[in-house]
Design a protein around this motif. Sequence first.
Motif, short mmCIF file in Angstrom:
data_model
loop_
_atom_site.label_atom_id
_atom_site.label_comp_id
_atom_site.label_asym_id
_atom_site.label_seq_id
_atom_site.Cartn_x
_atom_site.Cartn_y
_atom_site.Cartn_z
N ASN A 44 -29.13 -27.57 38.98
CA ASN A 44 -27.85 -28.24 39.21
C ASN A 44 -26.76 -27.62 38.33
O ASN A 44 -25.64 -27.39 38.79
CB ASN A 44 -27.99 -29.74 38.94
N GLU A 45 -27.09 -27.33 37.07
CA GLU A 45 -26.10 -26.71 36.18
C GLU A 45 -25.73 -25.30 36.64
O GLU A 45 -24.61 -24.84 36.39
CB GLU A 45 -26.64 -26.68 34.74
N LEU A 46 -26.64 -24.61 37.30
CA LEU A 46 -26.34 -23.29 37.85
C LEU A 46 -25.58 -23.37 39.17
O LEU A 46 -25.12 -22.35 39.68
CB LEU A 46 -27.64 -22.51 38.12
N SER A 47 -25.46 -24.59 39.71
CA SER A 47 -24.87 -24.79 41.05
C SER A 47 -25.60 -23.93 42.08
O SER A 47 -24.99 -23.31 42.94
CB SER A 47 -23.38 -24.47 41.05
N ALA A 48 -26.92 -23.90 41.94
CA ALA A 48 -27.73 -23.06 42.80
C ALA A 48 -28.44 -23.89 43.85
O ALA A 48 -29.06 -24.90 43.54
CB ALA A 48 -28.77 -22.31 41.97
N PRO A 49 -28.39 -23.45 45.12
CA PRO A 49 -29.19 -24.12 46.14
C PRO A 49 -30.68 -23.91 45.84
O PRO A 49 -31.07 -22.88 45.28
CB PRO A 49 -28.78 -23.42 47.44
N PHE A 61 -27.29 -17.29 42.45
CA PHE A 61 -26.37 -17.85 41.46
C PHE A 61 -25.77 -16.71 40.66
O PHE A 61 -26.26 -15.58 40.67
CB PHE A 61 -27.06 -18.86 40.54
N LYS A 70 -34.77 -29.27 38.00
CA LYS A 70 -33.73 -29.81 38.88
C LYS A 70 -32.40 -29.88 38.14
O LYS A 70 -31.35 -29.53 38.68
CB LYS A 70 -34.14 -31.17 39.44
#
Length: 180
Positions: free
Chosen positions: A131-136, A164, A127
């Motif tokens: 989040n660091e990848l800004s990936a859904p 991403f 998780k």
Amino acid sequence: MNNTELNFCTPEPADGPALYELVKRCPPLDTNSVYCNLLQCSDFAQTSIAVKSADGHLLGFISGYVPPARLKTLFIWQVAVAPECRGQQLAKRMLHALVRRVSANKGIAYLETTITPGNQASEALFKGFFNELSAPVETSILFSKEQHFSGQHEDEVLYRAGPFIVQQCGAMQSNTTQIH
């Protein structure tokens, strides 16, 4: 583990037996045969990463592969970190290095893994990484306890993140780092 030089590298077949021993030290990971670990370190080497100490001792490993039906996806199979290296963000650092390398070589835009419910360490790692990848992220049960495991193993929940874009410039400092 303090002030130890770490080498983030592509695994080699000779790492197979050491991988087997590392996974045995990392419950609740499933141990596979040494033969399976040899394949992870040879046929799947380009989609896996090993972390070794300056003296060549295997301290961390992530095995992954690109599923033939999803060529833009890196599936993470196992993440193993030696007990003496835990709590130092090594797993996340391995993930970043591996995703950068595989993305540059294969153009991946999605990351998948499975996590059993209640595996808080894996849930937090992925998780945070997603989040660091800004990936859904989407989740679904890939293999169910009842249907696939005859009630003998917990559900395997699929986490699929993406699309991403991995930043290649300046993101990777070096293959050798210091851990404190």
